[in-house]
Design a protein around this motif. Structure first.
Motif, short mmCIF file in Angstrom:
data_model
loop_
_atom_site.label_atom_id
_atom_site.label_comp_id
_atom_site.label_asym_id
_atom_site.label_seq_id
_atom_site.Cartn_x
_atom_site.Cartn_y
_atom_site.Cartn_z
N LEU A 106 13.05 -16.89 -28.03
CA LEU A 106 12.99 -18.34 -27.79
C LEU A 106 11.62 -18.74 -27.23
O LEU A 106 11.11 -19.82 -27.54
CB LEU A 106 14.11 -18.76 -26.83
CG LEU A 106 15.54 -18.63 -27.39
CD1 LEU A 106 16.56 -19.08 -26.37
CD2 LEU A 106 15.69 -19.44 -28.67
N GLU A 107 11.04 -17.88 -26.40
CA GLU A 107 9.69 -18.17 -25.89
C GLU A 107 8.68 -18.20 -27.04
O GLU A 107 7.78 -19.05 -27.07
CB GLU A 107 9.29 -17.11 -24.86
CG GLU A 107 9.98 -17.26 -23.52
CD GLU A 107 9.61 -16.15 -22.55
OE1 GLU A 107 8.75 -15.32 -22.91
OE2 GLU A 107 10.18 -16.12 -21.44
N GLU A 110 8.95 -21.43 -28.94
CA GLU A 110 8.41 -22.59 -28.21
C GLU A 110 6.88 -22.63 -28.20
O GLU A 110 6.31 -23.67 -27.89
CB GLU A 110 8.92 -22.57 -26.77
CG GLU A 110 10.39 -22.94 -26.64
CD GLU A 110 10.85 -22.88 -25.19
OE1 GLU A 110 11.54 -23.83 -24.76
OE2 GLU A 110 10.50 -21.92 -24.49
N GLU A 111 6.22 -21.54 -28.55
CA GLU A 111 4.77 -21.46 -28.42
C GLU A 111 3.98 -22.35 -29.39
O GLU A 111 3.07 -23.06 -28.97
CB GLU A 111 4.30 -20.00 -28.60
CG GLU A 111 4.50 -19.14 -27.37
CD GLU A 111 3.98 -17.73 -27.60
OE1 GLU A 111 3.36 -17.49 -28.66
OE2 GLU A 111 4.18 -16.87 -26.72
N LEU A 145 21.61 -22.76 -26.08
CA LEU A 145 20.20 -22.64 -25.70
C LEU A 145 19.31 -22.49 -26.94
O LEU A 145 18.26 -23.13 -27.05
CB LEU A 145 20.02 -21.44 -24.77
CG LEU A 145 18.61 -21.19 -24.22
CD1 LEU A 145 18.15 -22.36 -23.37
CD2 LEU A 145 18.58 -19.89 -23.42
N ALA A 146 19.76 -21.65 -27.88
CA ALA A 146 18.98 -21.43 -29.10
C ALA A 146 18.89 -22.70 -29.94
O ALA A 146 17.81 -23.09 -30.39
CB ALA A 146 19.61 -20.31 -29.92
N SER A 148 19.29 -25.80 -29.01
CA SER A 148 18.50 -26.82 -28.30
C SER A 148 17.01 -26.56 -28.45
O SER A 148 16.21 -27.48 -28.68
CB SER A 148 18.90 -26.84 -26.83
OG SER A 148 18.14 -27.80 -26.12
N THR A 149 16.61 -25.28 -28.31
CA THR A 149 15.19 -24.92 -28.45
C THR A 149 14.71 -25.18 -29.87
O THR A 149 13.62 -25.74 -30.08
CB THR A 149 15.00 -23.43 -28.10
OG1 THR A 149 15.47 -23.19 -26.77
CG2 THR A 149 13.53 -23.04 -28.20
N LEU A 150 15.50 -24.77 -30.84
CA LEU A 150 15.13 -24.97 -32.25
C LEU A 150 15.00 -26.45 -32.57
O LEU A 150 14.05 -26.89 -33.21
CB LEU A 150 16.17 -24.31 -33.16
CG LEU A 150 16.18 -22.78 -33.15
CD1 LEU A 150 17.47 -22.25 -33.78
CD2 LEU A 150 14.97 -22.23 -33.90
N TRP A 151 15.98 -27.23 -32.11
CA TRP A 151 15.96 -28.67 -32.39
C TRP A 151 14.75 -29.34 -31.72
O TRP A 151 14.10 -30.22 -32.31
CB TRP A 151 17.25 -29.33 -31.91
CG TRP A 151 17.28 -30.80 -32.19
CD1 TRP A 151 17.69 -31.41 -33.34
CD2 TRP A 151 16.87 -31.85 -31.31
NE1 TRP A 151 17.56 -32.77 -33.23
CE2 TRP A 151 17.05 -33.07 -32.01
CE3 TRP A 151 16.36 -31.89 -30.02
CZ2 TRP A 151 16.75 -34.30 -31.43
CZ3 TRP A 151 16.05 -33.11 -29.46
CH2 TRP A 151 16.25 -34.30 -30.15
N SER A 152 14.45 -28.93 -30.48
CA SER A 152 13.30 -29.52 -29.78
C SER A 152 12.00 -29.30 -30.55
O SER A 152 11.16 -30.19 -30.63
CB SER A 152 13.18 -28.91 -28.38
OG SER A 152 14.29 -29.27 -27.59
N GLN A 153 11.85 -28.12 -31.13
CA GLN A 153 10.65 -27.83 -31.91
C GLN A 153 10.65 -28.59 -33.24
O GLN A 153 9.64 -29.16 -33.64
CB GLN A 153 10.53 -26.33 -32.15
CG GLN A 153 10.08 -25.53 -30.93
CD GLN A 153 8.68 -25.91 -30.48
OE1 GLN A 153 8.51 -26.76 -29.60
NE2 GLN A 153 7.66 -25.30 -31.07
#
Length: 582
Positions: A106-107, A110-111, A145-146, A148-153
């Motif tokens: 996930l990090e 996000e990069e 969590l996954a 949410s992270t994917l959607w944010s990107q």
């Protein structure tokens, strides 16, 4: 040198128990492994990872190598050793601690920024899915969590607008949407298959995380997405496919869209227990609007509608098509007015009005409007006159009445131009019809906002009559009845506008003065429809509604002023050439 250094670290760690690994060991392992990759010792590094003796070490420390491997895959796309990088990534996903791997992946997601966002998502979705499926505890949290992270990107990527942009997919959003569906499917299937599982609480949590993801996807990218024409093959439109899958997910996890749309209008909604963040809660209305658009306008998954609704709409559609087929065989102005004395003949336009105003399917509403116009065109002059009177008295819909008034104007125009020798739209007959048009149902107390479409159409008709019919000729009879029109329509409208504007201006002032208190207490404006309270309206939305109403009143007042100005000019016998239609 780097390989020897790594082997030395591993030999030292092999004699230690897992719980005895120190933070220093992790750091040295990562540095040595990174150097092996940088110096191109990939095959030797693979041998170390695959060695059964190093299993415990790789499980605990190997996740530190994922970042360097992923960066090599992204940066060295022509490297002949790419197959080894892929093999190493697969091995690390298989052997390493899934909890540490999840956070590391996930990090990495996000990069990046720009076009690299889609590249790394497409690269890591499959490993990420594998890692989550290996987790035994808190899977719902990990999935949430996954996602949410994917959607944010993904929300950072521009949504393609044209067909060409969709096909070229420069930023990879369409590819990511397709891959994201495949990533999510196993977790949706898990919810379906585990409905009778003993882990009911965990299953409900997973369902909730999937529901949140669907809400977010309806907002972005689907709310701003442009879709290819429905006539084209659906499989060619990746965003339409994504929308269809998201709606399918909702149904699979127990939230079919008819239930959601009907629930959204209630005070207590079935998903109110979800802990949405404040910003997510604000976006929920956009998500529901997007869902309604996808279903009712784009027709995506519309077969999920209750059978009774689908049956009615299917019948309506066939009825409208049949009516069109019949009307197209008839010449304009040829249907005799006597036909309207037949009950079934008159119920056709009344039925079209119901479809136009009540049917949830936009295409069917538009088709019904076109058919009503076609129906009007086929009637003779007296038939048109009779139908206009009937619909003005029975439609009870400002938009429909405005449509009829526009048709009346068109018929008057034909009569004044001498195209038709038409007594029904000049003189006494017209005045009788105008009595239904140039009046306010409840005088100055009439709800001007609710009747704004009708009022604007009436003013525009009156403006047209004043311009086109000279007081000397008085073909329409307008000038004989002008005093009555002023008393029954123009003066009450003036009074009503003054009252309405004063009321709304006071409401705006009151809202602005209390805005700070409202924000502190988070009070909302409640709205009641049909006796049932629907979700509260935020203060900022309330202000927008109030200002929009004032704009409508200003528009009506502007046209009213122009009409009165023209009347004054005409009654003073000003030359007609000084007056023009704008």
């Amino acid at each position: 040198m780097a390989v020897e250094e790594l082997q030395s670290i591993i030999m030292r760690c092999q004699i230690l128990e897992e719980q005895d690994f120190k933070e220093e060991d992790f750091g040295l392992f990562q540095l040595a492994g990174q150097r092996c990759i940088d110096e191109g010792h990939i095959e030797q590094l693979l041998e170390i990872i695959q060695n059964e003796k190093n299993k415990v070490i790789i499980k605990n420390m190997g996740w530190n190598l994922v970042g360097p491997v992923v960066r090599c895959l992204l940066w060295n796309k022509e490297d002949e050793k790419r197959k080894y990088y892929f093999l190493m990534l697969d091995l690390l996903v298989k052997l390493c601690n899934p909890k540490e791997l999840l956070l590391g992946l996930l990090e990495l997601i996000e990069e990046p920024s720009g076009k690299q966002i889609s590249q790394i998502i497409l690269l890591l979705l499959q490993p990420l899915q594998t890692v989550i499926q290996k987790l035994r505890n808190n899977k719902a949290y990990s999935v949430g969590l996954a996602l949410s992270t994917l959607w944010s990107q993904l929300s950072l990527l521009p949504v393609p607008y044209s067909e060409e942009q969709i096909q070229t997919d420069d930023y990879g959003l369409c590819q990511c949407c397709k891959a994201l569906i495949e990533f999510t499917k196993p977790f949706v299937e898990e919810v379906i298959n585990d409905k009778e599982n003993s882990l009911e609480n965990e299953n409900e949590k997973l369902k909730d995380e999937l529901l949140k993801f669907c809400f977010k996807s309806l907002k972005c990218p689907l709310l701003t997405a442009q879709f290819l024409e429905q006539s084209k093959e659906a499989g060619n439109d990746p965003l339409r496919c994504f929308a269809s899958e998201i709606i399918g997910f909702l149904s699979a996890i127990g939230h079919p869209f008819p239930k959601m749309i009907f629930n959204h209008g209630r005070k207590k909604r079935t998903w109110d227990y979800l802990e949405f963040e404040e910003e997510e809660e604000k976006q929920l209305a956009d998500s529901m609007a997007s869902l309604a658009y996808l279903v009712f306008v784009q027709g995506i998954s519309i077969d999920q509608l209750p059978m009774v609704l689908r049956t009615e709409e299917s019948v309506f559609s066939k009825g409208v098509d049949l009516l069109e087929n019949g009307l197209l065989r008839i010449e304009d102005n040829s249907l005799l007015h006597q036909y309207l004395e037949i009950k079934s003949f008159l119920t056709v336009p009344q039925g079209l009005v119901k479809v136009m105003t009540l049917c949830p399917i936009e295409t069917l509403r538009k088709k019904s409007l076109a058919m009503l116009q076609l129906y009007i065109n086929k009637l003779d002059s007296q038939g048109k006159y009779t139908l206009f009177r009937c619909l003005l008295n029975t439609s009870n819909h400002s938009g429909v009445e405005a449509f009829i008034i526009q048709n009346i104007k068109n018929q008057i125009d034909l009569s004044l131009k001498g195209t038709h020798n038409n007594k029904w739209f000049t003189g006494p007959q017209l005045i009788s019809l105008l009595d239904l048009v140039l009046f306010l149902p409840e005088g100055a107390e009439t709800d001007l906002l609710q009747n704004s479409d009708r009022i604007m159409a009436s003013l525009n008709l009156l403006r047209y009559l004043v311009i086109k019919d000279n007081e000397k000729d008085n073909q329409t009879g307008l000038w004989t009845e002008l005093g009555r029109i002023e008393n029954n329509f123009l003066k009450p409208l003036h009074t009503g506008l003054n009252m309405s504007k004063a009321h709304y201006e006071a409401e705006i002032k009151n809202s602005q003065e209390n805005s700070q208190e409202v924000q502190k207490s988070k009070d909302l404006c409640s709205v009641t429809v049909g006796g049932e309270e629907i979700p509260n309206m935020p203060p900022e939305m309330q202000l927008k509604v109030l200002h929009s109403a004032l704009f409508t009143f200003d528009l009506i007042e502007s046209v009213l002023a122009r009409v009165e100005e023209l009347i004054e000019i005409k009654t003073k016998s000003a030359p007609e050439e000084n007056i023009g239609i704008k």
